[in-house]
Design an enzyme around this catalytic site. Sequence first.
Site, short mmCIF file in Angstrom:
data_model
loop_
_atom_site.label_atom_id
_atom_site.label_comp_id
_atom_site.label_asym_id
_atom_site.label_seq_id
_atom_site.Cartn_x
_atom_site.Cartn_y
_atom_site.Cartn_z
N LYS A 259 0.99 -1.30 -0.15
CA LYS A 259 -0.04 0.02 -0.07
C LYS A 259 0.99 1.31 0.04
CE LYS A 259 -3.71 2.17 2.55
NZ LYS A 259 -4.63 2.20 3.72
N LYS B 102 -1.88 -1.51 -3.90
CA LYS B 102 -2.84 -0.35 -3.87
C LYS B 102 -1.97 0.94 -3.88
CE LYS B 102 -6.20 1.66 -0.77
NZ LYS B 102 -6.73 1.92 0.49
N SER C 6 -10.19 5.62 -4.97
CA SER C 6 -11.11 6.57 -5.44
C SER C 6 -10.61 7.76 -6.34
CB SER C 6 -11.66 7.27 -4.08
OG SER C 6 -10.64 7.70 -3.29
#
Length: 284
Positions: A146, A199, A226
């Site tokens: 991440k 991510k 998003s």
Amino acid sequence: DVLNDMVAQGLQSVIVFGIMSRNESKDTFGTHADSPSSPTIQAIRKLRELYPGLLIVCDVCLCPFTSHGHCVHNVYHPKGIPDEDGYIINEASIQRLAEIACSYAKAGCHVVAPSDMMDGRVKAIKDSLIKHGFGTKVSILSYSAKFASCFYGPFRDAANSAPTFGDRSRYQLPMGSRNLALRAINRDIDEGADIIMVKPAMPYLDIVRDAKDKHPKVPVAVYQVSGEYTMLYYASKEGAFNLQSVVMESLRSMRRAGADVIITYFVPKILAWLQERVASIDAV
């Protein structure tokens, strides 16, 4: 009604993210992350009741529930105030995350997905799941690679989970750290992760390919976050390209890179597009 329609169209899994109840307050320990009145706990139970065939994944983190907005149990501030000199109390953090993961497992989720990036949290969660009888019943999808990214902004605004001081770059991966990402992936697999995640998705497809080449038998997930969603959606609204075409191209690029699981906010549209395609084929 929206979920009913998507399940009817073929939706097979969902991921639940934690938010605060309007009647509760945030604190430094994230007390309400797994309280009985937590919207997350209630959502898991309701989903199991209404959609017994749906796979339920639960994001496990503290940032939506802590007053400081960080993904940790507590932050120590040498000067007694939130400032840039604070540091993470890792052991307390991973134990708290393990408690939350077990609470979600008891509520009925099938997969817990720690997104905090604390060292050792996969082992702590795995040990706790085994201790409470969920070792073979609940899987771990770890946000292993991440990256500290500006693409998270819209979600943080919507979930009211942005840090109140500093940022998360101290415990998320630097954007250029390929080897560090692979070390984090290796560590999580060694600690018992059943699925690993990269991510954001599109800016880090090289890491997806690296992970799949190194661990061909381990499922690799990607999260089209998003900011990626917003970028594609509004660019299409301005006429830069056709939304369906660019979304499907982005998903195919993720699959080509080696992703086995894709998390995306475009799911409602994708299901509708697939239904339209099936209907057009049937009409021929």
